[in-house]
Design a protein around this motif. Structure first.
Motif, PDB file in Angstrom:
ATOM      1  N   GLN A  78       0.860  -1.194   0.000  1.00  0.00           N
ATOM      2  CA  GLN A  78       0.000   0.000   0.000  1.00  0.00           C
ATOM      3  C   GLN A  78       0.895   1.242   0.000  1.00  0.00           C
ATOM      4  O   GLN A  78       1.029   1.937   0.997  1.00  0.00           O
ATOM      5  N   ASP A  79       1.522   1.496  -1.142  1.00  0.00           N
ATOM      6  CA  ASP A  79       2.533   2.558  -1.215  1.00  0.00           C
ATOM      7  C   ASP A  79       1.954   3.947  -1.478  1.00  0.00           C
ATOM      8  O   ASP A  79       2.564   4.954  -1.118  1.00  0.00           O
ATOM      9  N   ILE A  80       0.816   4.009  -2.145  1.00  0.00           N
ATOM     10  CA  ILE A  80       0.276   5.312  -2.549  1.00  0.00           C
ATOM     11  C   ILE A  80      -0.797   5.744  -1.565  1.00  0.00           C
ATOM     12  O   ILE A  80      -1.971   5.398  -1.677  1.00  0.00           O
ATOM     13  N   ARG A  81      -0.385   6.486  -0.555  1.00  0.00           N
ATOM     14  CA  ARG A  81      -1.285   7.042   0.443  1.00  0.00           C
ATOM     15  C   ARG A  81      -0.850   8.470   0.736  1.00  0.00           C
ATOM     16  O   ARG A  81       0.337   8.808   0.629  1.00  0.00           O
ATOM     17  N   VAL A  82      -1.805   9.294   1.143  1.00  0.00           N
ATOM     18  CA  VAL A  82      -1.500  10.710   1.391  1.00  0.00           C
ATOM     19  C   VAL A  82      -0.450  10.852   2.484  1.00  0.00           C
ATOM     20  O   VAL A  82       0.528  11.594   2.342  1.00  0.00           O
ATOM     21  N   GLU A  83      -0.635  10.114   3.599  1.00  0.00           N
ATOM     22  CA  GLU A  83       0.309  10.261   4.714  1.00  0.00           C
ATOM     23  C   GLU A  83       1.699   9.778   4.326  1.00  0.00           C
ATOM     24  O   GLU A  83       2.709  10.330   4.781  1.00  0.00           O
ATOM     25  N   ARG A  84       1.767   8.751   3.466  1.00  0.00           N
ATOM     26  CA  ARG A  84       3.076   8.277   3.021  1.00  0.00           C
ATOM     27  C   ARG A  84       3.721   9.272   2.070  1.00  0.00           C
ATOM     28  O   ARG A  84       4.941   9.420   2.061  1.00  0.00           O
ATOM     29  N   ALA A  85       2.919   9.940   1.253  1.00  0.00           N
ATOM     30  CA  ALA A  85       3.464  10.945   0.345  1.00  0.00           C
ATOM     31  C   ALA A  85       4.059  12.111   1.133  1.00  0.00           C
ATOM     32  O   ALA A  85       5.145  12.613   0.805  1.00  0.00           O
ATOM     33  N   ILE A  86       3.370  12.525   2.179  1.00  0.00           N
ATOM     34  CA  ILE A  86       3.883  13.617   3.019  1.00  0.00           C
ATOM     35  C   ILE A  86       5.184  13.194   3.693  1.00  0.00           C
ATOM     36  O   ILE A  86       6.163  13.951   3.735  1.00  0.00           O
ATOM     37  N   SER A  87       5.201  11.973   4.218  1.00  0.00           N
ATOM     38  CA  SER A  87       6.411  11.461   4.862  1.00  0.00           C
ATOM     39  C   SER A  87       7.558  11.350   3.860  1.00  0.00           C
ATOM     40  O   SER A  87       8.708  11.671   4.182  1.00  0.00           O
ATOM     41  N   ALA A  88       7.246  10.909   2.622  1.00  0.00           N
ATOM     42  CA  ALA A  88       8.277  10.775   1.592  1.00  0.00           C
ATOM     43  C   ALA A  88       8.893  12.123   1.245  1.00  0.00           C
ATOM     44  O   ALA A  88      10.108  12.232   1.041  1.00  0.00           O
ATOM     45  N   LEU A  89       8.074  13.152   1.177  1.00  0.00           N
ATOM     46  CA  LEU A  89       8.591  14.503   0.895  1.00  0.00           C
ATOM     47  C   LEU A  89       9.511  14.977   2.017  1.00  0.00           C
ATOM     48  O   LEU A  89      10.577  15.542   1.751  1.00  0.00           O
ATOM     49  N   ARG A  90       9.102  14.745   3.248  1.00  0.00           N
ATOM     50  CA  ARG A  90       9.918  15.167   4.388  1.00  0.00           C
ATOM     51  C   ARG A  90      11.241  14.402   4.415  1.00  0.00           C
ATOM     52  O   ARG A  90      12.315  14.991   4.620  1.00  0.00           O
ATOM     53  N   ASN A  91      11.181  13.091   4.172  1.00  0.00           N
ATOM     54  CA  ASN A  91      12.396  12.287   4.177  1.00  0.00           C
ATOM     55  C   ASN A  91      13.329  12.666   3.029  1.00  0.00           C
ATOM     56  O   ASN A  91      14.557  12.652   3.182  1.00  0.00           O
ATOM     57  N   SER A  92      12.753  13.007   1.888  1.00  0.00           N
ATOM     58  CA  SER A  92      13.564  13.433   0.755  1.00  0.00           C
ATOM     59  C   SER A  92      14.316  14.725   1.074  1.00  0.00           C
ATOM     60  O   SER A  92      15.503  14.866   0.769  1.00  0.00           O
ATOM     61  N   ALA A  93      13.614  15.667   1.707  1.00  0.00           N
ATOM     62  CA  ALA A  93      14.260  16.930   2.092  1.00  0.00           C
ATOM     63  C   ALA A  93      15.409  16.672   3.063  1.00  0.00           C
ATOM     64  O   ALA A  93      16.496  17.256   2.936  1.00  0.00           O
ATOM     65  N   ASN A  94      15.202  15.763   4.013  1.00  0.00           N
ATOM     66  CA  ASN A  94      16.257  15.435   4.979  1.00  0.00           C
ATOM     67  C   ASN A  94      17.420  14.730   4.305  1.00  0.00           C
ATOM     68  O   ASN A  94      18.588  14.946   4.662  1.00  0.00           O
ATOM     69  N   PHE A  95      17.122  13.891   3.318  1.00  0.00           N
ATOM     70  CA  PHE A  95      18.175  13.197   2.582  1.00  0.00           C
ATOM     71  C   PHE A  95      19.097  14.193   1.883  1.00  0.00           C
ATOM     72  O   PHE A  95      20.328  14.103   1.987  1.00  0.00           O
ATOM     73  N   PHE A  96      18.521  15.147   1.169  1.00  0.00           N
ATOM     74  CA  PHE A  96      19.348  16.101   0.430  1.00  0.00           C
ATOM     75  C   PHE A  96      20.025  17.109   1.362  1.00  0.00           C
ATOM     76  O   PHE A  96      21.094  17.629   1.037  1.00  0.00           O
ATOM     77  N   ARG A  97      19.441  17.329   2.521  1.00  0.00           N
ATOM     78  CA  ARG A  97      20.096  18.194   3.510  1.00  0.00           C
ATOM     79  C   ARG A  97      21.345  17.512   4.055  1.00  0.00           C
ATOM     80  O   ARG A  97      22.355  18.161   4.349  1.00  0.00           O
ATOM     81  N   ASP A  98      21.292  16.205   4.175  1.00  0.00           N
ATOM     82  CA  ASP A  98      22.418  15.441   4.724  1.00  0.00           C
ATOM     83  C   ASP A  98      23.455  15.069   3.663  1.00  0.00           C
ATOM     84  O   ASP A  98      24.591  14.756   3.989  1.00  0.00           O
TER      85      ASP A  98
END
Length: 349
Positions: A78-98
């Motif tokens: 169940q990969d396509i969910r709103v809460e997972r999309a929000i989490s994915a965006l936040r994790n992506s931002a943290n990835f590129f920050r690091d």
């Protein structure tokens, strides 16, 4: 209904791969070269692989994943969910920050700063105190435990969860016909609980224990798995597993052995044999090895150069059928899943 399921699967996994692959390509553009300034260019010894075959292996992974779903081995993700999309965006931002810090360590070939963090702490063996993948905090920080999944998915272009599910399929075949409530499972080097979440999606009543050496990753796993009261997370090393003999009917281990020195691999294999009951099943999922897929051999040579993996070269030559055979296991199945090899063993009676 099957056609609808396949269409949903293809759309969801296609979107997921596009998301992580685009980040991989962006990260490669941002990061510097693998070689340090002034060093000779690294040239792998293996001949260049056929890119068509590499793409085929990538697509075959998802084809096998879909077959396993249709066979009822585990549910569709169940990969396509709103809460997972929000989490994915936040994790992506943290990835590129690091990413700049990771890149700096890679260019300096410094994967050991975490040793200073744990200096004087006798809980950890020396081999463990590495910034594997040059990641910030090694395995010892809360931030690392939260960011790890994103780092791995970007590295593998969105294929990491699918590769883990192939290991789940092997486990499902290994315990087929047994009431899941009677299968005591140990997930060894369970990390932040990612694989256990996949297991519990398929077997929600299975009594499971996760074992990991990182307190930070164990804490993250407990948060993720709090909805399953029959699941316990224990902090400890696989090679010194804090369990009684024959405690488990089944065990799994995902992406650990390539980060163990050769001697510790043997200690870990003996401990796994000790805690798994005779007749029990053990599923090992880790990197493919040299010769498993000739077109990917060149990529394997790059891995310890671009990422801090001090024991990977010896791992590529390890004979796991022999290693676990000596410990008391027989090999039942050997399956390739793109960059992952899944081996299922049975404990001799």
């Amino acid at each position: 209904m099957r056609d609808i399921g396949r269409a949903r699967y293809a759309a969801a996994q296609g979107a997921r791969v596009a998301w992580y692959m685009s980040q991989y390509l962006l990260a490669r553009r941002i990061s510097g070269p693998f070689n340090r300034p002034g060093d000779p260019k690294f040239e792998p010894q293996a001949p260049e692989g056929d890119s068509t075959q590499i793409r085929t292996a990538f697509l075959d992974l998802f084809a096998q994943d879909r077959k396993n779903i249709e066979a009822g081995l585990y549910p569709a993700p169940q990969d396509i969910r709103v809460e997972r999309a929000i989490s994915a965006l936040r994790n992506s931002a943290n990835f590129f920050r690091d990413l700049p810090q990771v890149d700096q360590r890679r260019l300096e070939r410094d994967g050991t700063e975490v040793r200073e963090v744990a200096k004087g702490d006798g809980r950890y063996p020396n081999y463990y105190l590495q910034n594997f993948h040059y990641q910030t905090g090694g395995w010892l920080s809360e931030d690392s435990a939260k960011l790890y999944d994103t780092q791995v998915e970007i590295l593998f272009g969105g294929a990491a969860d699918a590769m883990r599910r192939i290991a789940l399929g092997s486990l499902a075949r290994g315990i087929k016909g047994t009431d899941q409530r009677r299968v005591k499972l140990a997930d060894l080097a369970s990390g932040n609980g990612r694989f256990l979440l996949q297991v519990l999606a398929a077997f929600p009543r299975i009594p499971a224990t996760g074992l990991d050496l990182s307190p930070a990753y164990c804490d993250e796993a407990r948060k993720r798995l709090e909805d399953w009261p029959q699941v316990e997370i224990v902090t400890g090393a696989v090679e010194q597993a804090p369990f009684e003999d024959g405690s488990f009917d089944a065990a799994t281990c995902v992406y650990l052995f390539h980060e163990l020195p050769p001697r510790i691999r043997r200690d870990a294999a003996r401990e796994i044999a000790r805690i798994v009951k005779p007749g029990g099943v053990f599923v090992l999922a880790d990197s493919i090895q040299t010769g498993d897929s000739a077109d990917l051999d060149r990529m394997l040579e790059y891995f310890p150069v671009g990422f801090h993996e001090p024991y990977f070269s010896s791992y590529l030559k390890e004979d796991f059928a022999a290693l676990f055979g000596e410990a008391g296991f027989d090999l039942e199945q050997n399956e390739l899943a793109f960059l992952t090899k899944v081996m299922r063993f049975r404990r001799r009676r």
